[in-house]
Design a protein around this motif. Structure first.
Motif: not given
Ligand SMILES: N[C@@H](CC(=O)OP(=O)(O)O)C(=O)O
Ligand SMILES: Nc1ncnc2c1ncn2[C@@H]1O[C@H](COP(=O)(O)OP(=O)(O)O)[C@@H](O)[C@H]1O
Length: 540
Positions: A13, A16, A46, A57, A228-229, A231
């Motif tokens: 994974k 962003g 994103a 986001t 953070g979904y 993850d």
């Molecule tokens: N793009 C979403 C989801 C996400 O998981 O972000 P990141 O992996 O950058 O924490 C957010 O900003 O919440």
């Protein structure tokens, strides 16, 4: 790989900021290496620039709220979409060399942005954006990021396939919301994991690039899972594919004994238990989304946090059995143990440091933007409904309590300071029915975490003595039933100073010679505490 079908999946994974800044490096230096020995599935967030707050986001969320608030004639909404389009076209042009791949991608980006313009226009006309619509708008961020990443991989000669998970949740899933708690049930997660696994396992030859957005889920992805979904999406995919490891690639080497941006002497933790990692994420070290651990660890799949800028580093492994992980079992990257005879004096001092480390807490963390709500019962006699009344009110307002400390007639609660003024005023008015209410803002939660802490006599004393000697005032104290976390609330302006003091006195490994014979590090520290803490003024 000769027999790719029997090779286990490896789920990677990318956050962003990683896809935003290092898309080409990810394709060239990381994916290209791992595909030699693994079936790799990639999940992307994103794109963000330097920070998440300036990321796609946030831009999408702003555009969706501006769609309703901006006056009819203003082009505020399309202004946000134009910016989004320009940024993605710029990213595509700066990372893709093949003109045909680039042209196709630019067309895709334009089509997606046009979809968003129309969506926002429709929302403006009906003057409403439902939670479900807001989820769909946010999901565009992951769609765009994954389309760019797929093209970057192809441009680097890696056969890749874009996969959107936005329709992975079946309409019947609305039954999967637990009506008593309004949370998603485990059977929902199991179902989604299996559906993801089925879909991705069909792409054995190509590298699937999968949107970390998997909404709309019952009750809204943003509300149920929160930011953070992605993850969690990667965790569910790792479960569905029965992956050998879930790798979460970031811009830090892994989980440290404290936020390395705030504590210069913080050390990388090679292996950490899921419970400790969960406590750290809940209390400010948001290296992994809290729900991620539960899903993966119950299937005994290790999680490895790695740095995009340092792919050779071992990272941090979150392992259901940390001792096994140290032996290199189950993980993709082994941590080899050398035979004792080959060890140098330097190795022995490393071993001594390792021994010392095992007898220290694991990490210290700080959660900022906290406010404390105090409620004092106005009843003269004991009221059994006092706590129930308060929790009922908090539940109705959807407020999550981070820390709580109570007596029969007094409750102090630390909550995130993110409520709008109107909602906060309403909440306080409701709480006043139970007693007098006072609010303290600009606070922070400081937490010391370690699975060994239940057996450490005196560690709480040491933590609070350290804070007292550093002149840090403590607003409230709490220790959970598990005892792997001791937390307190302090003024936000003291947070970095407190973090450094606790790291220095409770987590620092002392050089071998600095410890007396036959004395535990605690005895040593207790007797050296006054000399260890330098006198201010503080320069943090
Ligand atoms: N793009 C979403 C989801 C996400 O998981 O972000 P990141 O992996 O950058 O924490 C957010 O900003 O919440
Ligand atoms: N104990 C900790 N260990 C590692 N990072 C931490 C810790 N506490 C806080 N952090 C912070 O968490 C952030 C996570 O990394 P980053 O790559 O920026 O996230 P993302 O991939 O979500 O964009 C870093 O900014 C780091 O400073």
């Amino acid at each position: 790989m000769s027999d790719k079908d029997s090779t286990p999946w490896l789920v990677q994974k990318y956050g962003g900021t990683s896809v935003g800044k290092f898309a080409v490096k990810i394709a060239k230096d990381i994916v290209s290496t791992y595909i030699n020995d693994h079936k790799v599935a990639i999940v992307c967030s994103a794109r963000s620039g330097s920070t998440k707050s300036h990321g796609t986001t946030n831009l999408l969320l702003r555009a969706s709220s501006e769609a309703l608030t901006r006056p009819e004639k203003s082009n505020g909404t399309s202004g946000g979409v134009n910016l989004l389009q320009d940024e993605h076209i710029f990213a595509a042009r700066s990372s893709i060399r093949d003109p045909a791949i680039l042209q196709e991608l630019e067309d895709e980006i334009e089509r997606d942005c046009e979809w968003l313009r129309n969506f926002l226009f429709a929302a403006k006309i009906i003057d409403e954006i439902s939670l479900r619509s807001r989820d769909s708008i946010v999901g565009l961020g992951e769609r765009l990021a994954c389309k760019i990443m797929t093209c970057v991989l192809k441009d680097q000669g890696i056969d890749a396939e874009y996969i959107s998970l936005e329709d992975i949740v079946p309409p019947s899933a609305s039954d999967d919301l637990d009506t008593t708690t309004s949370t998603l049930t485990q059977s929902f997660y199991n179902h989604i994991a299996a559906a993801m696994g089925d879909r991705i396992s069909q792409c054995t030859a190509r590298v699937p690039v999968i949107t970390g957005f998997f909404g709309p889920v019952p009750g809204s992805l943003l509300r149920q899972i929160g930011r953070g979904y992605t993850d969690l999406a990667s965790a569910l995919l790792a479960v569905g594919l029965n992956a050998s490891e879930l790798q979460i690639w970031k811009e830090v080497d892994g989980i440290f004994t404290a936020d390395p941006r705030k504590v210069a002497t913080a050390r990388l933790i090679p292996v950490i238990s899921p419970d400790e990692a969960a406590e750290l994420t809940y209390y400010g070290s948001e290296v992994v989304h809290p729900f991620t651990m539960e899903q993966v660890i119950q299937r005994k799949i290790p999680i490895r946090i790695k740095n995009v800028e340092n792919p050779q580093g071992g990272g941090t492994v979150i392992h259901p059995d940390p001792e096994l992980a140290l032996g290199g079992l189950n993980g993709v990257v082994d941590i080899p143990e050398e035979p004792a005879s080959q060890k140098s004096p330097h190795d022995h001092s490393l071993a001594a440091a390792d021994e010392q480390r095992k007898r220290l807490p694991t990490a210290v963390t700080i959660k900022e933007k906290i406010m404390v709500l105090n409620v004092n019962s106005n009843r003269k006699s004991v009221s059994h409904g006092f706590l129930a009344g308060i929790f009922g009110t908090l539940d109705r307002f959807g407020v999550v309590v981070d820390l709580i400390s109570t007596s029969e007639v007094h409750v102090s609660m630390a909550i995130e300071d993110g409520l709008g003024k109107k909602v906060l005023d309403q909440l306080v008015a409701e709480l006043r029915k139970s007693g007098t209410v006072s609010i303290h803002r600009d606070m922070a939660i400081l937490s010391l975490v370690g699975k060994q802490m239940p057996n450490m006599v005196g560690i709480a004393g040491r933590m609070f003595q350290t804070l007292a000697q550093g002149n840090v005032n403590i607003e409230m104290i709490s220790q959970g039933a598990s005892e792997i976390n001791i937390s307190c609330v302090i003024q936000a302006r003291e947070a970095v100073k407190a973090l450094n003091l606790i790291h220095l006195n409770c987590l620092q490994i002392k050089p071998e010679g600095a410890r007396g014979r036959g004395q535990s590090p605690f005895f040593q520290a207790k007797h050296s505490l006054t000399t260890v803490i330098p006198v201010g003024p503080w320069l943090f």
